[in-house]
Design an enzyme around this catalytic site. Sequence first.
Site, PDB file in Angstrom:
ATOM      1  CG  ASP A  28      30.951  36.712  43.481  1.00 18.64           C
ATOM      2  OD1 ASP A  28      29.997  35.608  43.811  1.00 18.64           O
ATOM      3  OD2 ASP A  28      30.255  37.576  43.060  1.00 18.64           O
ATOM      4  CD  GLU A  81      53.091  23.455  30.404  1.00 18.03           C
ATOM      5  OE1 GLU A  81      53.648  24.400  30.992  1.00 18.03           O
ATOM      6  OE2 GLU A  81      52.052  23.743  29.135  1.00 18.03           O
ATOM      7  CB  CYS A 113      49.408  24.421  26.604  1.00 20.16           C
ATOM      8  SG  CYS A 113      49.464  24.951  28.013  1.00 20.16           S
ATOM      9  CB  THR A 154      42.615  28.216  35.423  1.00 22.21           C
ATOM     10  OG1 THR A 154      44.459  28.359  35.861  1.00 22.21           O
ATOM     11  CG2 THR A 154      42.149  29.511  35.441  1.00 22.21           C
ATOM     12  CG  HIS A 235      45.320  25.805  24.949  1.00 17.00           C
ATOM     13  ND1 HIS A 235      45.473  24.874  25.609  1.00 17.00           N
ATOM     14  CD2 HIS A 235      45.922  26.925  25.482  1.00 17.00           C
ATOM     15  CE1 HIS A 235      46.111  25.291  26.725  1.00 17.00           C
ATOM     16  NE2 HIS A 235      46.288  26.511  26.721  1.00 17.00           N
ATOM     17  CE  LYS A 244      38.859  37.213  28.576  1.00 17.56           C
ATOM     18  NZ  LYS A 244      38.655  38.245  28.925  1.00 17.56           N
TER      19      LYS A 244
HETATM   20  N1  COA Z   1      31.357  37.791  38.883  1.00 18.38           N
HETATM   21  C1  COA Z   1      31.348  37.558  37.646  1.00 18.38           C
HETATM   22  N2  COA Z   1      32.678  37.672  36.691  1.00 18.38           N
HETATM   23  C2  COA Z   1      33.638  38.348  37.499  1.00 18.38           C
HETATM   24  C3  COA Z   1      33.540  38.518  39.068  1.00 18.38           C
HETATM   25  C4  COA Z   1      32.248  38.224  39.829  1.00 18.38           C
HETATM   26  N3  COA Z   1      32.244  38.467  41.068  1.00 18.38           N
HETATM   27  N4  COA Z   1      34.685  39.044  39.382  1.00 18.38           N
HETATM   28  C5  COA Z   1      35.481  39.072  38.275  1.00 18.38           C
HETATM   29  N5  COA Z   1      34.727  38.516  37.083  1.00 18.38           N
HETATM   30  C6  COA Z   1      35.266  38.523  35.777  1.00 18.38           C
HETATM   31  C7  COA Z   1      36.062  39.324  35.377  1.00 18.38           C
HETATM   32  O1  COA Z   1      35.304  40.618  34.841  1.00 18.38           O
HETATM   33  C8  COA Z   1      36.863  38.963  34.224  1.00 18.38           C
HETATM   34  O2  COA Z   1      36.218  38.916  33.049  1.00 18.38           O
HETATM   35  P1  COA Z   1      36.728  39.039  31.705  1.00 18.38           P
HETATM   36  O3  COA Z   1      37.918  38.583  31.539  1.00 18.38           O
HETATM   37  O4  COA Z   1      35.684  39.014  30.652  1.00 18.38           O
HETATM   38  O5  COA Z   1      36.797  40.761  31.985  1.00 18.38           O
HETATM   39  C9  COA Z   1      37.119  37.343  34.936  1.00 18.38           C
HETATM   40  O6  COA Z   1      36.329  37.268  35.928  1.00 18.38           O
HETATM   41  C10 COA Z   1      38.493  37.306  35.361  1.00 18.38           C
HETATM   42  O7  COA Z   1      38.766  38.152  36.270  1.00 18.38           O
HETATM   43  P2  COA Z   1      40.150  38.877  36.337  1.00 18.38           P
HETATM   44  O8  COA Z   1      40.144  40.123  37.596  1.00 18.38           O
HETATM   45  O9  COA Z   1      40.669  39.274  35.251  1.00 18.38           O
HETATM   46  O10 COA Z   1      40.755  37.636  37.087  1.00 18.38           O
HETATM   47  P3  COA Z   1      42.519  37.545  37.533  1.00 18.38           P
HETATM   48  O11 COA Z   1      43.281  38.524  37.447  1.00 18.38           O
HETATM   49  O12 COA Z   1      42.357  37.116  39.123  1.00 18.38           O
HETATM   50  O13 COA Z   1      43.114  36.322  36.700  1.00 18.38           O
HETATM   51  C11 COA Z   1      43.926  35.220  34.832  1.00 18.38           C
HETATM   52  C12 COA Z   1      42.342  35.793  35.499  1.00 18.38           C
HETATM   53  C13 COA Z   1      43.244  34.486  33.615  1.00 18.38           C
HETATM   54  C14 COA Z   1      44.796  36.101  34.635  1.00 18.38           C
HETATM   55  C15 COA Z   1      44.310  33.906  35.813  1.00 18.38           C
HETATM   56  O14 COA Z   1      43.329  33.009  35.922  1.00 18.38           O
HETATM   57  C16 COA Z   1      45.678  33.420  35.224  1.00 18.38           C
HETATM   58  O15 COA Z   1      46.667  33.919  35.293  1.00 18.38           O
HETATM   59  N6  COA Z   1      45.731  32.208  34.787  1.00 18.38           N
HETATM   60  C17 COA Z   1      46.591  31.342  34.277  1.00 18.38           C
HETATM   61  C18 COA Z   1      47.268  31.741  32.890  1.00 18.38           C
HETATM   62  C19 COA Z   1      46.323  31.577  31.806  1.00 18.38           C
HETATM   63  O16 COA Z   1      45.608  30.676  31.922  1.00 18.38           O
HETATM   64  N7  COA Z   1      46.528  32.140  30.827  1.00 18.38           N
HETATM   65  C20 COA Z   1      45.638  32.075  29.416  1.00 18.38           C
HETATM   66  C21 COA Z   1      46.578  32.071  28.201  1.00 18.38           C
HETATM   67  S1  COA Z   1      47.420  30.672  28.110  1.00 18.38           S
END
Ligand code: COA
Length: 394
Positions: A28, A81, A113, A154, A235, A244
Amino acid sequence: MAAVLAMGISVPRHVLPLHELARARNVDPAKYRLGLGCKEMAVVAPGEDTVTLAAEATLSLLQNAPEYEPSKIGLLVVGTESGVDRAKPVAIWVHNLLGLSASCEVFDVKHACFGGTAALRMASLWADANPGRLALVVASDIARYPLNSPGEPTQGAGAVALLLGSCGRGEEVFTLSKRVGMYAAQVDDFWQPAYLKEAVVRGHYSISCYIESLKRSLEDYGEEPGNDPDFLVFHCPFPKMVKKAHAAMLEFLGKSYDVSEDFRRRVEPTLWVNERVGNAYTASVFLSLCGLIEALGGSLIGRTVGVFSYGSGSCAEYAVYTFGNGVKTSLDIKRRLDSREVINATQYERMRAECEALEQNGSYKGNVTNLGRFTFMGIQEHRRVYCGNNLRPE
Ligand code: COA
């Protein structure tokens, strides 16, 4: 006192709208747009790498600020990095491509980072100790996760160059506070084993490590004397992370502000570039800062921004910067973003494979289309070949 006197940015020339990726991954699109806060992902093409992005950001800086003589640069530090060699720093290629003085200390700094921020603080101390000379810091990275992984939407890439020197003329873009809140802790939230092409990430755990580091950095910084900073930059691995972090910060500091209103006023103007570029690891925090400067320009003079930088692994810093008259100079970001070539998911996957092929020994054929002012042509006898060398600002 040393200050940042000028900045320059670069982004890859291709962009993938995230609704295209969502379609290809059968996800989605609202998950990427609203759930992660991402709109577009910058994609590197063959010929672009961490070095060319860094060189392009530096050349933009030198062209933006012709009043600063490049021969006075006595320190060049790249925070990255996504370096291209385990021994040789990105910085030495940048030094060569820009034709900088041989009387210069040149090296890279690494801590995920956080590397660019570490380089900036170090360069600021160096500039204080070397009045009359200039220090150049470049944060440059390509964020890469496995295809079809949660981190894929991302991804992004970009570089920001910052020139530091003693100031006194009031022309600085910003000064760094001497006071800093620091936090370091060994955690396995995100790392890039030398034998893998992509990062290993424990995504949800990395979010909690980021938030914990934010709280501990604020604690180490202590009570802010006087007013809160006028703006907040965090960051930005993806914009929702910043939302958040802002909420967690207000709660931790016991502020009873309306969270949405405070976010809209102090944070939102910092995120528009990140939404359109994606993660650029070390450069992300500076892309936010540049976005704020581009959005609000001269109205920032004399105002402050609280800056939180986090590097997985981990190290973090919270500090406050104060803007000067230099914020009036445009970084031309919107035009750069709008002029990128839009690609689809198939083209993105093809470019990724072509970039991988160019990273193999013997890939140099001399036939990479010259994309920009600096181009990575491939590898010949284990040596990287670049063109566009020894350019000086016009
Ligand atoms: N419509 C709207 N929002 C939606 C959705 C939809 N159809 N489906 C999911 N979401 C929301 C979730 O509720 C969640 O929101 P929340 O965090 O406010 O609860 C968000 O989208 C992400 O969904 P989630 O299922 O947690 O995503 P994911 O597990 O597939 O991946 C990360 C999210 C961030 C873990 C992933 O992108 C990642 O590993 N990124 C790299 C690491 C990173 O950047 N870390 C940050 C710290 S350095």
